[in-house]
Design an enzyme around this catalytic site. Sequence first.
Site, short mmCIF file in Angstrom:
data_model
loop_
_atom_site.label_atom_id
_atom_site.label_comp_id
_atom_site.label_asym_id
_atom_site.label_seq_id
_atom_site.Cartn_x
_atom_site.Cartn_y
_atom_site.Cartn_z
N HIS A 148 47.52 39.16 30.88
CA HIS A 148 46.07 39.12 30.76
C HIS A 148 45.73 39.86 29.47
O HIS A 148 45.99 41.05 29.38
CB HIS A 148 45.39 39.79 31.93
CG HIS A 148 45.87 39.31 33.26
ND1 HIS A 148 47.00 39.83 33.91
CD2 HIS A 148 45.40 38.33 34.09
CE1 HIS A 148 47.17 39.22 35.06
NE2 HIS A 148 46.22 38.29 35.20
N ARG A 158 40.38 46.44 39.01
CA ARG A 158 40.63 46.17 37.60
C ARG A 158 39.40 45.69 36.87
O ARG A 158 39.33 45.76 35.64
CB ARG A 158 41.74 45.13 37.44
CG ARG A 158 41.39 43.75 38.00
CD ARG A 158 42.49 42.76 37.71
NE ARG A 158 42.25 41.47 38.34
CZ ARG A 158 42.77 40.32 37.94
NH1 ARG A 158 43.58 40.32 36.88
NH2 ARG A 158 42.53 39.20 38.56
N THR A 225 39.18 32.60 30.21
CA THR A 225 38.92 33.82 30.96
C THR A 225 39.84 33.88 32.17
O THR A 225 40.48 32.90 32.54
CB THR A 225 37.48 33.88 31.46
OG1 THR A 225 37.27 32.86 32.45
CG2 THR A 225 36.48 33.71 30.32
N ASP A 226 39.89 35.02 32.81
CA ASP A 226 40.48 35.13 34.13
C ASP A 226 39.46 34.57 35.13
O ASP A 226 38.35 34.19 34.77
CB ASP A 226 40.82 36.58 34.44
CG ASP A 226 41.95 36.72 35.45
OD1 ASP A 226 42.12 35.79 36.28
OD2 ASP A 226 42.65 37.73 35.42
N MET A 227 39.85 34.51 36.41
CA MET A 227 38.96 33.92 37.40
C MET A 227 37.63 34.67 37.45
O MET A 227 37.60 35.90 37.44
CB MET A 227 39.61 33.90 38.78
CG MET A 227 39.94 35.26 39.34
SD MET A 227 40.63 35.11 41.00
CE MET A 227 40.82 36.84 41.41
#
Length: 249
Positions: A148, A158, A225-227
């Site tokens: 990430h 996080r 992006t991340d989720m």
Amino acid sequence: ELVRQIPVDTLIAKIAKGGGQTDAIEEIGLPIIYQNDGPAGFGGTLNSRGNVADDPNSNFQLATMASCVTIGCTFNKDIAREWGELMGNDGLWTGDSGILGCTVNIHRCPFNGRNFEYYSEDPMLCNYLAAATVHGAGKFGIMIAPKHFAFNDQETFRAGVAPYMTEQKAREGELRAFQGPLEDAKGTGVMTSFSRIGATNVNGHWGLMREILQGEWGFVGIISTDMMDNTGYFRPEMCIYGGVTQMAD
């Protein structure tokens, strides 16, 4: 010239559609693109895209491969490259164009909940093995997007964690790990993190995203992006400013 053929309203809508699959863009003949998320290989069944087995009752399960930390224990770039080749071949069978992994955050604490997905605590070992993995999958035209990016220093809570560091610490640590697969191996995808750098959200951090990733490293691929399960860290205007091209909805 290609992008100019897409109406602005369509562009705004499409950037918000990513993750497992994208939307088709009819104006330029772009089909739906399927992606898999996970650093341990493609999951699901071989007929999940309808391109392997026509019988809906068929269920050829695709096995999960070794984790990044297992590959890290080998200290062997050839094994990492072969691992990438296996994932590239699997991507052709499943009909996916890419996988959101390998995972090159470094081991900073033995209790981090994602250590099993990361190669090592050593940034150069991560650098070499991730670069070999990306290169191997690329032979089959399959994108591996390391994640990430960057400084995903913990898993629990996080979202919005704010690690502070000097630029030297950033460059000699985790950024060096990402530099191998993205600059040296000419990776075509990367996933961002929930993290901040100091007080600035990664997805809108001009210095990291624009100056280092795209400027110094010459990266021109997909930035996902991340989720998006915490919308405060994925504001569309901030992400577009930072260079994000795909929102993992």
